[in-house]
Design a protein around this motif. Structure first.
Motif, PDB file in Angstrom:
ATOM      1  N   UNK A 292       9.762  -7.014   0.873  1.00 14.70           N
ATOM      2  CA  UNK A 292       9.817  -7.147   2.333  1.00 14.70           C
ATOM      3  C   UNK A 292      11.243  -6.957   2.830  1.00 14.70           C
ATOM      4  N   UNK A 293      12.160  -7.640   2.190  1.00 11.19           N
ATOM      5  CA  UNK A 293      13.559  -7.579   2.620  1.00 11.19           C
ATOM      6  C   UNK A 293      14.137  -6.182   2.399  1.00 11.19           C
ATOM      7  N   UNK A 294      13.794  -5.563   1.280  1.00 13.53           N
ATOM      8  CA  UNK A 294      14.325  -4.241   0.964  1.00 13.53           C
ATOM      9  C   UNK A 294      13.799  -3.185   1.933  1.00 13.53           C
ATOM     10  N   UNK A 295      12.596  -3.409   2.439  1.00 15.90           N
ATOM     11  CA  UNK A 295      11.991  -2.448   3.367  1.00 15.90           C
ATOM     12  C   UNK A 295      12.363  -2.720   4.821  1.00 15.90           C
ATOM     13  N   UNK A 296      13.210  -3.706   5.069  1.00 19.01           N
ATOM     14  CA  UNK A 296      13.553  -4.095   6.440  1.00 19.01           C
ATOM     15  C   UNK A 296      14.070  -2.892   7.234  1.00 19.01           C
ATOM     16  N   UNK A 297      13.508  -2.700   8.417  1.00 19.37           N
ATOM     17  CA  UNK A 297      13.838  -1.547   9.242  1.00 19.37           C
ATOM     18  C   UNK A 297      12.925  -0.365   8.982  1.00 19.37           C
ATOM     19  N   UNK A 298      12.226  -0.396   7.851  1.00 21.64           N
ATOM     20  CA  UNK A 298      11.382   0.724   7.469  1.00 21.64           C
ATOM     21  C   UNK A 298       9.930   0.349   7.330  1.00 21.64           C
ATOM     22  N   UNK A 299       9.331   0.749   6.207  1.00 21.65           N
ATOM     23  CA  UNK A 299       7.892   0.584   5.995  1.00 21.65           C
ATOM     24  C   UNK A 299       7.618  -0.012   4.620  1.00 21.65           C
ATOM     25  N   UNK A 300       6.726  -0.998   4.581  1.00 21.16           N
ATOM     26  CA  UNK A 300       6.266  -1.572   3.317  1.00 21.16           C
ATOM     27  C   UNK A 300       4.806  -1.162   3.117  1.00 21.16           C
ATOM     28  N   UNK A 301       4.528  -0.511   1.995  1.00 19.90           N
ATOM     29  CA  UNK A 301       3.181  -0.053   1.695  1.00 19.90           C
ATOM     30  C   UNK A 301       2.580  -0.939   0.605  1.00 19.90           C
ATOM     31  N   UNK A 302       1.524  -1.657   0.952  1.00 21.42           N
ATOM     32  CA  UNK A 302       0.841  -2.559   0.024  1.00 21.42           C
ATOM     33  C   UNK A 302      -0.454  -1.900  -0.431  1.00 21.42           C
ATOM     34  N   UNK A 303      -0.392  -1.226  -1.584  1.00 20.90           N
ATOM     35  CA  UNK A 303      -1.578  -0.559  -2.101  1.00 20.90           C
ATOM     36  C   UNK A 303      -2.460  -1.553  -2.849  1.00 20.90           C
ATOM     37  N   UNK A 304      -3.774  -1.286  -2.840  1.00 15.10           N
ATOM     38  CA  UNK A 304      -4.757  -2.176  -3.466  1.00 15.10           C
ATOM     39  C   UNK A 304      -4.565  -3.615  -2.986  1.00 15.10           C
ATOM     40  N   UNK A 305      -4.528  -3.765  -1.681  1.00 15.74           N
ATOM     41  CA  UNK A 305      -4.312  -5.082  -1.076  1.00 15.74           C
ATOM     42  C   UNK A 305      -5.408  -6.058  -1.477  1.00 15.74           C
TER      43      UNK A 305
ATOM     44  N   UNK B  15      -6.728   0.073   0.806  1.00 18.49           N
ATOM     45  CA  UNK B  15      -7.782  -0.476  -0.037  1.00 18.49           C
ATOM     46  C   UNK B  15      -8.798   0.602  -0.377  1.00 18.49           C
ATOM     47  N   UNK B  16      -9.430   0.446  -1.551  1.00 21.23           N
ATOM     48  CA  UNK B  16     -10.499   1.359  -1.952  1.00 21.23           C
ATOM     49  C   UNK B  16     -11.858   0.676  -1.899  1.00 21.23           C
ATOM     50  N   UNK B  17     -11.891  -0.565  -1.430  1.00 19.18           N
ATOM     51  CA  UNK B  17     -13.149  -1.320  -1.368  1.00 19.18           C
ATOM     52  C   UNK B  17     -13.405  -1.771   0.065  1.00 19.18           C
ATOM     53  N   UNK B  18     -14.583  -2.331   0.282  1.00 19.93           N
ATOM     54  CA  UNK B  18     -14.946  -2.874   1.584  1.00 19.93           C
ATOM     55  C   UNK B  18     -14.420  -4.303   1.680  1.00 19.93           C
ATOM     56  N   UNK B  19     -13.328  -4.488   2.407  1.00 22.22           N
ATOM     57  CA  UNK B  19     -12.702  -5.812   2.489  1.00 22.22           C
ATOM     58  C   UNK B  19     -13.587  -6.814   3.222  1.00 22.22           C
TER      59      UNK B  19
END
Length: 458
Positions: free
Chosen positions: A239-252, A291-295
């Motif tokens: 989170x901190x490293x992506x500050x100002x940019x974008x954080x991508x959480x795959x397979x949430x 996500x690849x599933x139905x959350x």
């Protein structure tokens, strides 16, 4: 008539201070199936014309309120490519020729020859149509030409997805991407980041399903030195490293329930605390989850928090599976094969019709990732190895769910794309090879949303 009504419904506007001339010309064009209207108010035309208007203007030169030359300058200032035809009287020919040099499309001398007037109008309208089509193609290509990921394809699902992405590209909202394995979820996330105002800051990707539960919290939030055994240095979290940019959480969906409540708090407060620290770090960040599933089904079974889902799916971007966008397969295969050809310094040999049919009939359970792997094998090892049994279904027939018209359209698109590829995007050479008039080729490219720049060497 003095009022033009809805200008976008008109193909020709006649401007003349003598109402009967405008009326005669309007009737002449209407008899030829050309929507036309006339006005005695030149300033009205200058105010209403816009750069996307699909018509042409006929204007008298000598008018008391605003002469034709001044109107010409106003119109070409708004759109230098707008065809303006000047109507001149006896003795004005030298002036009219000079006006053509300054931007007029053509001039007509009174009295008119009706056939000549109609011919000039039709040629001007054809030029206008080509101009607007080229502009549209150029605008659509800007995202492809710009640095960063490109989302290729002209299927309805991909067009809809691109429209959603372009609407939210700079909206400060978290986004949920839904798609099967290999559909290109990270590519879509990178597209959102690289084409947004956040592109100069970090894009940080983390696969929530690939990190042990004992480490994922420190990976996301960071940790102060000594926060846990063996941690002797301060760790900056994603989170901190992506500050100002974008954080991508795959397979949430793989995020442990114990972490989901903490993740929700960070998303709501836009603040993060490292493990072992009481100091909050303010976040200016966009979070893209995938996500690849139905959350929703996981929420119903208690495996995923409903409130976290509500927080993440303010904007949902569904990626169609490759089997749902078969018309995109040839251009995607060509794209991946050309990249592999450059990377491995191997010649790119065109597919034969049987191989093309095999591509479109296969169901692609691995989606775009599987197609890319096949394209790379094709370039590296050749067609025989790439299309061997086990690599792809050996079904040389067209997909059975396609109607006759869909099959005709598919092969027509395929032939045009093949010719553009062979001719490296050259419209002239493609016209000659396919024996098509330029307008017909452009009409078909527009119909199939074929982008010739995808076939040029950048």
């Amino acid at each position: 008539m003095s009022s033009l009504g809805d200008i976008n419904q008109l193909q020709v506007i006649i401007v003349d201070d003598e109402p009967h001339i405008g009326s005669v010309l309007s009737q002449l064009f209407k008899l030829e199936g050309i929507a036309a209207a006339s006005t005695t108010q030149p300033t009205q035309v200058a105010e209403l014309i816009h750069s996307d208007w699909p018509g042409v203007v006929f204007s008298d030169v000598n008018m008391p309120q605003l002469n034709g030359l001044s109107l010409l300058q106003q119109l070409i200032h708004k759109d230098p490519d707008l065809p303006v035809i000047l109507i001149t009287g006896f003795g004005d020919i030298a002036m009219a020729v000079d006006a053509v040099k300054k931007g007029a499309y053509d001039f007509l001398e009174k009295p008119f020859n009706n056939e000549h007037v109609v011919d000039v109008a039709k040629r001007a309208l054809e030029k206008r149509q080509l101009t607007l089509e080229n502009r549209k193609l150029k605008q659509e290509l800007e995202s492809h030409i710009a640095p960063g990921p490109r989302i290729l394809g002209h299927s309805p699902g991909i067009i809809k997805m691109r429209n959603i992405l372009n609407q939210v590209i700079n909206v400060p909202a978290d986004i949920m991407i839904e798609g099967e394995t290999g559909a290109g979820k990270e590519l879509v996330a990178r597209y959102l980041h690289d084409h947004s105002l956040r592109s100069k800051h970090n894009f940080v990707a983390i696969n929530c399903g690939a990190i042990p539960e004992s480490l994922i919290e420190s990976e996301l939030f960071g940790a102060q030195a000594g926060a846990y055994t063996g941690n002797d240095k301060t760790r900056i979290g994603k989170f901190e490293y992506a500050n100002g940019g974008t954080l991508f959480l795959d397979e949430i969906e793989s995020t442990p329930l114990s972490l989901q409540v903490k993740l929700l708090r960070v998303l709501e407060d836009r603040k993060v605390e490292r493990l072992g620290s009481n100091q909050s770090i303010e976040l200016d960040i966009r979070v893209i989850a995938a996500t690849k599933v139905n959350l929703q089904q996981l929420c119903e079974t208690g495996e995923f928090r409903q409130d976290l889902l509500y927080r993440l799916n303010l904007v949902t971007v569904p990626i169609p599976a490759l089997r749902e966008r078969r018309e995109d397969i040839p251009i995607l295969f060509l794209h991946f094969a050309r990249i592999a050809s450059t990377r491995y310094h191997k010649a790119l040999i065109a597919l034969n019709p049987e191989q093309q049919a095999m591509l479109t009939s296969h169901d692609w359970p691995g989606n775009v990732r599987e197609l890319r792997n096949l394209a790379e094998r094709y370039v590296l090892l050749g067609a025989e190895a790439a299309f061997a049994a086990g690599n792809i279904d050996n079904h040389p027939t067209m997909h059975s769910n396609m109607s006759l018209q869909q099959r005709v359209d598919f092969f027509e698109r395929l032939l045009i794309e093949e010719s553009l590829s062979y001719n490296k995007g050259s419209i002239k050479l493609t016209m000659e090879q396919l024996e098509l008039p330029r307008k017909t080729l452009y009409d078909k490219m527009k119909k199939f949303e074929i982008d010739r720049k995808q076939f040029t060497d950048h």
